[in-house]
Design an enzyme around this catalytic site. Structure first.
Site, PDB file in Angstrom:
ATOM      1  N   PRO A 137       0.817  -1.230   0.000  1.00  0.00           N
ATOM      2  CA  PRO A 137       0.000   0.000   0.000  1.00  0.00           C
ATOM      3  C   PRO A 137       0.841   1.267   0.000  1.00  0.00           C
ATOM      4  O   PRO A 137       0.333   2.339  -0.273  1.00  0.00           O
ATOM      5  CB  PRO A 137      -0.823  -0.110   1.290  1.00  0.00           C
ATOM      6  CG  PRO A 137      -0.141  -1.119   2.130  1.00  0.00           C
ATOM      7  CD  PRO A 137       0.626  -2.015   1.218  1.00  0.00           C
ATOM      8  N   GLU A 196       1.659  -8.103   8.795  1.00  0.00           N
ATOM      9  CA  GLU A 196       2.059  -6.685   8.866  1.00  0.00           C
ATOM     10  C   GLU A 196       2.909  -6.261   7.671  1.00  0.00           C
ATOM     11  O   GLU A 196       3.304  -5.103   7.552  1.00  0.00           O
ATOM     12  CB  GLU A 196       2.839  -6.429  10.163  1.00  0.00           C
ATOM     13  CG  GLU A 196       1.982  -5.958  11.310  1.00  0.00           C
ATOM     14  CD  GLU A 196       1.006  -4.844  10.919  1.00  0.00           C
ATOM     15  OE1 GLU A 196       1.460  -3.774  10.497  1.00  0.00           O
ATOM     16  OE2 GLU A 196      -0.209  -5.070  11.025  1.00  0.00           O
ATOM     17  N   ARG A 242      -3.512  -7.718 -20.364  1.00  0.00           N
ATOM     18  CA  ARG A 242      -4.362  -7.202 -21.444  1.00  0.00           C
ATOM     19  C   ARG A 242      -3.548  -6.435 -22.488  1.00  0.00           C
ATOM     20  O   ARG A 242      -4.014  -6.194 -23.592  1.00  0.00           O
ATOM     21  CB  ARG A 242      -5.432  -6.246 -20.897  1.00  0.00           C
ATOM     22  CG  ARG A 242      -6.319  -6.835 -19.856  1.00  0.00           C
ATOM     23  CD  ARG A 242      -7.371  -5.850 -19.415  1.00  0.00           C
ATOM     24  NE  ARG A 242      -8.494  -5.806 -20.331  1.00  0.00           N
ATOM     25  CZ  ARG A 242      -8.749  -4.820 -21.161  1.00  0.00           C
ATOM     26  NH1 ARG A 242      -7.953  -3.786 -21.225  1.00  0.00           N
ATOM     27  NH2 ARG A 242      -9.794  -4.871 -21.951  1.00  0.00           N
ATOM     28  N   ASP A 261     -10.535   1.203 -24.764  1.00  0.00           N
ATOM     29  CA  ASP A 261     -10.860   1.173 -23.340  1.00  0.00           C
ATOM     30  C   ASP A 261     -10.687   2.528 -22.682  1.00  0.00           C
ATOM     31  O   ASP A 261      -9.920   3.364 -23.149  1.00  0.00           O
ATOM     32  CB  ASP A 261      -9.914   0.215 -22.600  1.00  0.00           C
ATOM     33  CG  ASP A 261     -10.317  -1.226 -22.767  1.00  0.00           C
ATOM     34  OD1 ASP A 261     -11.481  -1.461 -23.091  1.00  0.00           O
ATOM     35  OD2 ASP A 261      -9.453  -2.102 -22.561  1.00  0.00           O
TER      36      ASP A 261
HETATM   37  C1  LIG Z   1      -2.086  -5.758   5.987  1.00  0.00           C
HETATM   38  S1  LIG Z   1      -1.039  -5.396   4.637  1.00  0.00           S
HETATM   39  C2  LIG Z   1       0.368  -4.693   5.413  1.00  0.00           C
HETATM   40  C3  LIG Z   1       0.250  -3.228   5.522  1.00  0.00           C
HETATM   41  C4  LIG Z   1       1.499  -2.543   6.073  1.00  0.00           C
HETATM   42  N1  LIG Z   1       1.612  -2.765   7.491  1.00  0.00           N
HETATM   43  C5  LIG Z   1       1.431  -1.047   5.799  1.00  0.00           C
HETATM   44  O1  LIG Z   1       0.871  -0.321   6.594  1.00  0.00           O
HETATM   45  O2  LIG Z   1       1.935  -0.628   4.734  1.00  0.00           O
HETATM   46  C6  LIG Z   1      -0.497  -6.985   4.138  1.00  0.00           C
HETATM   47  C7  LIG Z   1      -0.062  -7.083   2.701  1.00  0.00           C
HETATM   48  O3  LIG Z   1      -1.144  -6.814   1.836  1.00  0.00           O
HETATM   49  C8  LIG Z   1      -0.675  -6.272   0.613  1.00  0.00           C
HETATM   50  N2  LIG Z   1      -1.413  -5.021   0.350  1.00  0.00           N
HETATM   51  C9  LIG Z   1      -2.223  -4.396   1.232  1.00  0.00           C
HETATM   52  N3  LIG Z   1      -2.761  -3.303   0.699  1.00  0.00           N
HETATM   53  C10 LIG Z   1      -2.305  -3.210  -0.569  1.00  0.00           C
HETATM   54  C11 LIG Z   1      -2.490  -2.283  -1.620  1.00  0.00           C
HETATM   55  N4  LIG Z   1      -3.263  -1.215  -1.489  1.00  0.00           N
HETATM   56  N5  LIG Z   1      -1.865  -2.504  -2.788  1.00  0.00           N
HETATM   57  C12 LIG Z   1      -1.056  -3.582  -2.937  1.00  0.00           C
HETATM   58  N6  LIG Z   1      -0.844  -4.504  -1.976  1.00  0.00           N
HETATM   59  C13 LIG Z   1      -1.447  -4.325  -0.784  1.00  0.00           C
HETATM   60  C14 LIG Z   1       0.830  -6.075   0.763  1.00  0.00           C
HETATM   61  O4  LIG Z   1       1.514  -7.128   0.104  1.00  0.00           O
HETATM   62  C15 LIG Z   1       1.027  -6.135   2.268  1.00  0.00           C
HETATM   63  O5  LIG Z   1       2.291  -6.631   2.615  1.00  0.00           O
END
Ligand SMILES: C[S@@+](CC[C@H](N)C(=O)[O-])C[C@H]1O[C@@H](n2cnc3c(N)ncnc32)[C@H](O)[C@@H]1O
Length: 232
Positions: free
Chosen positions: A90, A117, A155, A170
């Site tokens: 994220p 996490e 795609r 698209d």
């Molecule tokens: C609960 S999240 C961890 C969040 C992390 N503690 C942070 O605050 O950045 C667990 C996993 O979900 C994935 N993930 C969560 N949100 C995402 C997003 N918006 N885009 C891509 N991957 C995401 C990532 O691989 C991450 O390691």
């Protein structure tokens, strides 16, 4: 194109890689997936890959060892010393169409899916990962986000869509959102297909499509509308 995926939940990918357009591209050998459960690489006698976070904080973090050993194995199997590697996160750059198109030019990628996490920073450094997010919200794991990214990339790979033209019209392809589209019947529940689409006048139809795209973009995505206007 080959996608090497590092995950703790390989089973989440089975429908994705065997269904619909992606499934067909796999059968046609346009796409290839090698899915690695990096838990298989842990040196922990109990099969653990995560641990408490140094300095405090909630939850568990995935450590570097299993991820790095898995990554090295992928490089070895591919006979390469470097492959473009993405960590779904994220805090990464938000995926967009331009990024998807750029990734589509590669012949191979490694994608790391986090969980809990997230992952130890040293793992990201060792695998030289670029961080990519699919939007400003937090998911429980990187599996779904990686599938979103792979779908968007695929795609844009020649032969994946049956009709090569279909991605050109698209949303986002010209910086605008897509105009409304209709199929048969001409009238359904008293709702009619716009008359202009039935005229056969291609010039007027094209003009109508652009007007509709502009209107929808202005309403739903004023940011894109302004960008388009300034570009035009
Ligand atoms: C609960 S999240 C961890 C969040 C992390 N503690 C942070 O605050 O950045 C667990 C996993 O979900 C994935 N993930 C969560 N949100 C995402 C997003 N918006 N885009 C891509 N991957 C995401 C990532 O691989 C991450 O390691």
């Amino acid at each position: 194109m080959k996608f090497n995926i590092m995950t703790l939940f390989p089973e989440m990918f089975s429908n994705f890689i065997s269904s619909s357009i992606i499934g067909r591209a796999v059968k046609q050998e346009i796409l290839k997936f090698d899915i690695y459960n990096f838990r298989d690489y842990t040196q922990d006698p109990h099969g653990k890959v995560d641990d408490y976070v140094f300095g405090g904080g909630n939850g568990m973090l995935i450590g570097p060892q299993a991820i790095y050993d898995c990554y090295k194995d992928i490089l070895k199997k591919s006979n390469k010393d470097k492959i473009t590697t993405v960590y779904m996160s994220p805090r990464g750059k938000v995926l967009n169409q331009a990024m998807a198109k750029e990734f589509a030019t590669l012949d191979e990628m490694v994608i790391l899916c986090g969980h809990y996490e997230g992952v130890d920073e040293r793992a990201l450094k060792l695998i030289n990962a670029v961080e990519v997010s699919i939007g400003d919200y937090v998911l429980t794991g990187g599996e779904l986000s990686s599938m979103v990214m792979i779908d968007a990339i695929s795609r844009n790979i020649t032969g994946v869509l049956g009709n090569e033209l279909s991605s050109d019209t698209d949303t986002f392809s010209n910086g605008l959102l897509e105009y409304p589209q209709y199929t048969r019947p001409r009238v359904y529940e008293n709702l009619e297909v716009p008359e202009i689409l039935l005229t056969g006048n291609h010039k007027l139809i094209e003009q109508w499509k652009i007007e509709q795209s502009l209107e929808i973009t202005k309403m739903n995505r004023p940011d894109l509308y302004e960008k388009y206007k300034n570009r035009a």
